[in-house]
Design a protein around this motif. Structure first.
Motif, PDB file in Angstrom:
ATOM      1  N   SER A 184      43.684  33.208  27.002  1.00 28.66           N
ATOM      2  CA  SER A 184      44.232  31.857  27.194  1.00 28.66           C
ATOM      3  C   SER A 184      45.162  31.830  28.405  1.00 28.66           C
ATOM      4  CB  SER A 184      44.970  31.401  25.935  1.00 28.66           C
ATOM      5  OG  SER A 184      46.185  32.102  25.753  1.00 28.66           O
ATOM      6  N   ARG A 185      45.895  32.902  28.640  1.00 27.08           N
ATOM      7  CA  ARG A 185      46.764  32.978  29.815  1.00 27.08           C
ATOM      8  C   ARG A 185      45.934  33.088  31.086  1.00 27.08           C
ATOM      9  NH1 ARG A 185      51.577  37.072  27.632  1.00 27.08           N
ATOM     10  NH2 ARG A 185      51.896  36.007  25.626  1.00 27.08           N
ATOM     11  N   ARG A 186      44.889  33.913  31.046  1.00 26.28           N
ATOM     12  CA  ARG A 186      44.006  33.990  32.207  1.00 26.28           C
ATOM     13  C   ARG A 186      43.415  32.639  32.530  1.00 26.28           C
ATOM     14  NH1 ARG A 186      37.788  35.390  32.005  1.00 26.28           N
ATOM     15  NH2 ARG A 186      38.077  33.440  30.834  1.00 26.28           N
ATOM     16  N   PRO A 243      41.723  31.149  46.684  1.00 26.96           N
ATOM     17  CA  PRO A 243      40.822  32.309  46.649  1.00 26.96           C
ATOM     18  C   PRO A 243      41.231  33.345  45.604  1.00 26.96           C
ATOM     19  CG  PRO A 243      42.294  32.480  48.533  1.00 26.96           C
ATOM     20  CD  PRO A 243      42.555  31.133  47.914  1.00 26.96           C
ATOM     21  N   VAL A 244      41.035  32.990  44.340  1.00 25.66           N
ATOM     22  CA  VAL A 244      41.314  33.864  43.208  1.00 25.66           C
ATOM     23  C   VAL A 244      39.989  34.389  42.673  1.00 25.66           C
ATOM     24  CG1 VAL A 244      42.109  33.905  40.816  1.00 25.66           C
ATOM     25  CG2 VAL A 244      43.464  32.740  42.557  1.00 25.66           C
ATOM     26  N   VAL A 245      39.953  35.675  42.332  1.00 21.00           N
ATOM     27  CA  VAL A 245      38.765  36.253  41.713  1.00 21.00           C
ATOM     28  C   VAL A 245      39.020  36.336  40.215  1.00 21.00           C
ATOM     29  CG1 VAL A 245      37.099  38.133  41.753  1.00 21.00           C
ATOM     30  CG2 VAL A 245      38.439  37.617  43.810  1.00 21.00           C
ATOM     31  N   VAL A 246      38.148  35.730  39.418  1.00 22.27           N
ATOM     32  CA  VAL A 246      38.366  35.612  37.976  1.00 22.27           C
ATOM     33  C   VAL A 246      38.104  36.963  37.303  1.00 22.27           C
ATOM     34  CG1 VAL A 246      37.631  34.452  35.854  1.00 22.27           C
ATOM     35  CG2 VAL A 246      37.697  33.196  38.029  1.00 22.27           C
ATOM     36  N   PRO A 247      39.087  37.486  36.550  1.00 19.99           N
ATOM     37  CA  PRO A 247      38.865  38.744  35.830  1.00 19.99           C
ATOM     38  C   PRO A 247      38.059  38.513  34.558  1.00 19.99           C
ATOM     39  CG  PRO A 247      41.078  37.956  35.403  1.00 19.99           C
ATOM     40  CD  PRO A 247      40.461  36.988  36.378  1.00 19.99           C
TER      41      PRO A 247
END
Length: 399
Positions: free
Chosen positions: A298-300, A311-315
């Motif tokens: 939920s935090r992610r 430009p964020v890469v989703v973990p």
């Protein structure tokens, strides 16, 4: 005068985390996203068992050097559930002073000076520099971004294999990326291991922190990989037991004797009190992992939603994500300074966490701040990007 620094440390750099933390001080308004911590409590059974063990004579001993038999049996049972393989707790499992202490012992047991160890770029700096401490040479395979997620390029992995490849060292979910290897990627790892006839050193420290319903896969569950796989596990992340510093190594008996020797002559024995707590965590059904993973996801989700368009890469798992500084027109240390000064966010530049890919990024750890404090992070980050130039010299100038 005593001679200077040994050559062993010539290429070893600090994490960079401590410089960011020092710049924050005790400011309560800063989002603490620079260090891999979590605020979610350990299993209550582990705390009770640890407290009960204090004062117990058997827990206050050097013996057994490789860990209590009960804990080794619990690790072997868990690995059987994950891999389908039977591990002999006496000859194939060693308890260590944390998974990272076990990692150095494994490297000392598997690589010689000048051997090559393949890692991804980015990867945890603690893994890279343990390879160097063991006298081996890190060889980096750059991760690529596909569909907003991290992926391993099988062709690049195959090209990294050489006559000097002695091991492939991987983590899934990985730090700092949150990359989770899928079956096709594990297949490429299998092919590379078979081609090089090398070890697969698998860091399973976050193996249960998987998001979006991704299936669990242990590499030793691949029949061809099982004889090559050495698993390093622990309770710091999955079980939120960072301060216990207890981990384990499990693998084929022909190498585990040397791993045991390396562990004994390095740390002698893991804390007896803490082994009791770890045993409780591994054998109690109420370990809290499912709920913790739900909260971390939920935090992610909140952070990635608020940073949409950046430009964020989703973990796909783990505790952190990466923001591309160079795509924003600056270097990672500069972005780290801006985030702290104008955004009140502590974030570590990944300068020492790879070769070509990692230095582009700063890491945001979402595991230690609750959702209530993370709300508004998008406005904070954009304020840092749009605000005035930070004061020179403030915060981490380098990693």
């Amino acid at each position: 005068m005593v001679r200077g620094r040994t050559g062993r440390f010539a290429r070893i750099q600090p994490f960079g985390i401590d410089k960011v933390a020092a710049a924050v001080g005790g400011d309560p308004d800063v989002l603490r996203m620079e260090n891999l911590d979590t605020d979610i409590a350990p299993p209550p059974s582990a705390i009770i068992a640890t407290r009960d063990a204090v004062g117990n004579k058997a827990a206050n001993s050097w013996l057994p050097f490789t860990g209590t038999l009960a804990l080794r049996q619990a690790v072997a049972h868990r690995l059987r559930q994950q891999t389908g393989l039977s591990y002999d707790p006496r000859s194939e499992v060693v308890i260590t002073g944390g998974a990272l202490a076990g990692m150095l012992s494994v490297l000392l047991a598997t690589v010689d000076h000048g051997d090559e160890v393949i890692l991804t770029d980015p990867t945890y700096a603690g893994m890279i520099n343990r390879v160097r401490l063991a006298g081996a040479i890190p060889v980096f395979v750059p991760l690529m971004v596909s569909g907003g997620r991290w992926r391993l390029d099988p062709a690049r992995l195959a090209a990294a294999v050489s006559a000097r490849t002695r091991a492939i060292l991987l983590m899934s979910p990985a730090m700092p990326t949150g990359h989770v290897l899928n079956d096709a990627e594990w297949g490429a790892v299998r092919d590379a291991c078979l081609h090089a006839d090398c070890w697969l050193l698998y860091d399973a420290a976050m193996d249960r922190i998987l998001f979006d319903g991704l299936p669990y896969r242990h590499p030793a569950s691949f029949p061809e990989l099982a004889p090559h796989t050495i698993t390093m596990g622990g309770v710091s992340k999955n079980y939120r037991m960072i301060g216990w510093r207890v981990g384990w190594v499990a693998g084929p008996p022909e190498v585990m004797g040397d791993v045991a020797l390396a562990a004994i002559y390095n740390t002698a024995v893991a804390s007896g009190f803490n082994q009791a707590g770890v045993l409780a965590a591994l054998t109690n059904s109420d370990d809290g992992i499912t709920g913790a993973v739900r909260e971390w996801q939920s935090r992610r989700d909140l952070v990635t939603d608020e940073l949409a368009g950046l430009p964020v890469v989703v973990p796909e798992g783990g505790w952190s994500l990466l923001l591309d500084a160079e795509a924003l027109g600056m270097r990672a240390p500069e972005l780290s300074r801006r985030l702290l000064v104008a955004g009140r966010i502590a974030a570590t530049p990944m300068t020492a966490w790879g070769q070509d890919v990692a230095p582009r990024y700063v890491r945001l750890v979402y595991a230690t701040e609750p959702v209530e404090r993370l709300r508004g992070i998008g406005a904070r980050v954009r304020a840092a990007l749009e605000g005035p130039e930070p004061v020179r010299g403030f915060g981490p100038a380098t990693a």
